[in-house]
Design a protein around this motif. Structure first.
Motif, PDB file in Angstrom:
ATOM      1  N   GLN A   1       0.828  -1.216   0.000  1.00  0.00           N
ATOM      2  CA  GLN A   1       0.000   0.000   0.000  1.00  0.00           C
ATOM      3  C   GLN A   1       0.856   1.257   0.000  1.00  0.00           C
ATOM      4  N   LYS A   2       1.952   1.217   0.735  1.00  0.00           N
ATOM      5  CA  LYS A   2       2.771   2.434   0.860  1.00  0.00           C
ATOM      6  C   LYS A   2       3.548   2.748  -0.418  1.00  0.00           C
ATOM      7  N   PHE A   3       4.067   1.736  -1.080  1.00  0.00           N
ATOM      8  CA  PHE A   3       4.959   2.004  -2.222  1.00  0.00           C
ATOM      9  C   PHE A   3       4.299   1.783  -3.586  1.00  0.00           C
ATOM     10  N   PHE A   4       3.316   0.896  -3.661  1.00  0.00           N
ATOM     11  CA  PHE A   4       2.825   0.490  -4.994  1.00  0.00           C
ATOM     12  C   PHE A   4       1.383   0.871  -5.301  1.00  0.00           C
TER      13      PHE A   4
ATOM     14  N   ASN B   1       9.948   9.543  -6.317  1.00  0.00           N
ATOM     15  CA  ASN B   1       8.569   9.094  -6.541  1.00  0.00           C
ATOM     16  C   ASN B   1       7.670   9.524  -5.386  1.00  0.00           C
ATOM     17  N   TYR B   2       6.415   9.821  -5.729  1.00  0.00           N
ATOM     18  CA  TYR B   2       5.441  10.238  -4.715  1.00  0.00           C
ATOM     19  C   TYR B   2       4.248   9.280  -4.726  1.00  0.00           C
ATOM     20  N   PRO B   3       4.404   8.118  -4.082  1.00  0.00           N
ATOM     21  CA  PRO B   3       3.345   7.114  -4.173  1.00  0.00           C
ATOM     22  C   PRO B   3       2.070   7.500  -3.411  1.00  0.00           C
ATOM     23  N   LEU B   4       2.197   8.327  -2.384  1.00  0.00           N
ATOM     24  CA  LEU B   4       1.033   8.556  -1.509  1.00  0.00           C
ATOM     25  C   LEU B   4       0.510   9.979  -1.523  1.00  0.00           C
ATOM     26  N   THR B   5       1.328  10.924  -1.963  1.00  0.00           N
ATOM     27  CA  THR B   5       0.906  12.319  -1.916  1.00  0.00           C
ATOM     28  C   THR B   5       1.030  12.937  -3.313  1.00  0.00           C
ATOM     29  N   ASN B   6       0.359  14.056  -3.494  1.00  0.00           N
ATOM     30  CA  ASN B   6       0.435  14.841  -4.746  1.00  0.00           C
ATOM     31  C   ASN B   6      -0.269  14.161  -5.922  1.00  0.00           C
ATOM     32  N   GLU B   7      -0.534  14.982  -6.947  1.00  0.00           N
ATOM     33  CA  GLU B   7      -1.186  14.426  -8.137  1.00  0.00           C
ATOM     34  C   GLU B   7      -0.162  13.931  -9.143  1.00  0.00           C
TER      35      GLU B   7
END
Ligand code: FAD
Ligand code: UDP
Length: 379
Positions: free
Chosen positions: A147-150, A270-276
């Protein structure tokens, strides 16, 4: 003027074929591209601040193929470069692919390699048959790291959950228990010393090759006289989408130059959880260029726009198979490249695919023979 070959697209697929046909088989070739430049998606240029950037997002060359490396080495010198990527997760910048340091820093642990391998066994969820991009990651590293990275990154990048995508997509990213933080494991990892576009210029500079840029195939197909066509654009477009549109994923690139020498610690974050946006690239890490300012690019995935990625999922593969049948039964037209064969291919794979088509066209025995140029007069 009559041409032996009309080649649509001046990216890797088109340029490699033009180069081999012109220099090794003495064929007269017309290469057209609807963009105003050569090099396809690998195009790079010096922006208004004098910084070398990639117009279509970060391109890093890596391959395990000695033939592909030897072939491209005829057109460029190289700069050794090993790509490293960090992902912003829970307020920290952590190495991706997930490795020993990623897990120790994220969970504040002190695992050894052996302990991490054991840990992965306890958190990895058994999956009978690995089919999807979710299965690949969940089975190796469990749900939390997934969930955190992918999961978030993939949903942004593709507009789909990893459970809807083929396993091939997240399989591109390995999982490691050691401290190797390189993004790629390939034997050859280099950047072209003077950039990709310079390498392409050398490839297509030959008296047998004529270039027409800013020209769509539709504009010339009735007027240009040729024997054979090599098409590297979207295969469904060639056939007027007769079976329906093949889905592609697009991107919007936001390029910026900032008044600081370095923006981030590595070329890609990489921004897996934040930003568009999915990732930010800072080019000076890739090119080694020294400059008081630095240029960066934000990538915003979108469904409309230039077709950058074929979308690997079963329905799309099924639809592509129908186009492939049509393509195979169209005489004197050859489809090649990422869009021409609807494959999520890296640069080196497209070079290999193009050399393989040339091998077929001239009846050569091996790729080695094709690269060395011995005994390859086109039939
Ligand atoms: P393209 O480069 O897409 O070339 C096709 C050309 O055909 C285009 O220039 C297009 O304008 C032209 N064309 C299409 N239709 C027509 C028409 N009807 N008339 C005239 N011209 C037409 N690979 C790596 O190995 N390493 C990386 O780090 C990497 N990063 C990437 C990052 C991003 C954001 C993207 C999108 C791709 C990345 N790739 C990377 C993949 C790489 O870009 C491709 O493998 C490679 O460029 C494909 O070459 P090609 O010739 O098949 O297609
Ligand atoms: N991926 C992810 N998180 C990351 C990096 C990659 O989920 O931090 C997944 C995502 O689905 C992505 C795929 O792995 O599209 C392939 O990543 P890669 O960096 O190879 O993508 P590309 O450079 O081709 O866009």
């Amino acid at each position: 003027m009559h041409y032996d070959f009309l080649i649509v697209g001046a990216g890797y697929a088109g340029s490699v074929l033009a180069e081999r046909l012109a220099t090794q088989s003495d064929k007269k070739v017309l290469v057209i591209d609807r963009r105003p430049h050569i090099a396809g998606n690998a195009y790079d240029y010096y922006n208004e601040d004098g910084i070398l950037i990639h117009l279509y997002g970060p391109h890093i060359f890596h391959t395990n193929s000695p033939e592909v490396f030897a072939y491209l080495s005829q057109f460029t010198e190289w700069r050794p470069y090993e790509h490293r990527v960090l992902a912003e997760v829970d307020g920290q910048l952590l190495p991706i692919p997930i490795n020993l340091d990623t897990v120790n820093k994220l969970y504040n642990k002190n695992f050894t390699e052996e302990e991490l391998a054991e840990y992965f066994k306890t958190v990895g969820e058994p999956v009978d048959v690995i089919r999807t991009s979710e299965d690949v990651v969940i089975s190796q590293v469990g749900r939390d790291l997934y969930q955190k990275f992918f999961q978030g990154y993939t949903r942004k990048q593709w507009g789909l959950d990893p459970s809807e995508l083929d396993k091939s997509v997240t399989s591109r990213i390995p999982t490691r228990t050691n401290r190797d933080d390189r993004y790629f494991g390939d034997e050859f990892q280099f950047m072209p010393l003077h950039g990709f576009t310079k390498m392409f210029e050398k490839m297509v500079s030959h008296p047998n090759i004529e270039l027409m840029l800013g020209t769509d195939y539709k504009q010339v197909k009735e007027t240009v006289s040729y024997d054979q066509l090599i098409f590297t654009g979207p295969v469904d477009e060639y056939f007027d989408h007769c079976y329906g549109k093949l889905p592609y994923r697009s991107l919007h690139f936001e390029h910026k130059t900032v008044d600081t020498e370095q923006y981030q610690p590595v070329a890609v974050v990489n921004y897996p959880l934040t930003n568009e946006y999915t990732r930010i690239t800072e080019y000076k890490h890739l090119t080694g260029q020294e400059h008081p300012k630095t240029s960066i690019t934000f990538e915003y995935p979108q469904s409309e726009g230039d077709p950058y990625y074929p979308i690997p999922k079963p329905e799309n593969a099924e639809l592509y198979r129908k186009y492939k049948q049509l393509a195979d039964s169209t005489p004197n037209v050859h489809f090649v490249g990422r869009l021409g064969t609807y494959r999520y291919y890296n640069m080196d794979q497209v070079v290999a695919q193009a050399l393989t088509l040339y091998k077929k066209l001239v009846g050569a025995e091996s790729l080695e023979e094709v690269v060395n140029g011995s005994g390859t007069a086109a039939k």
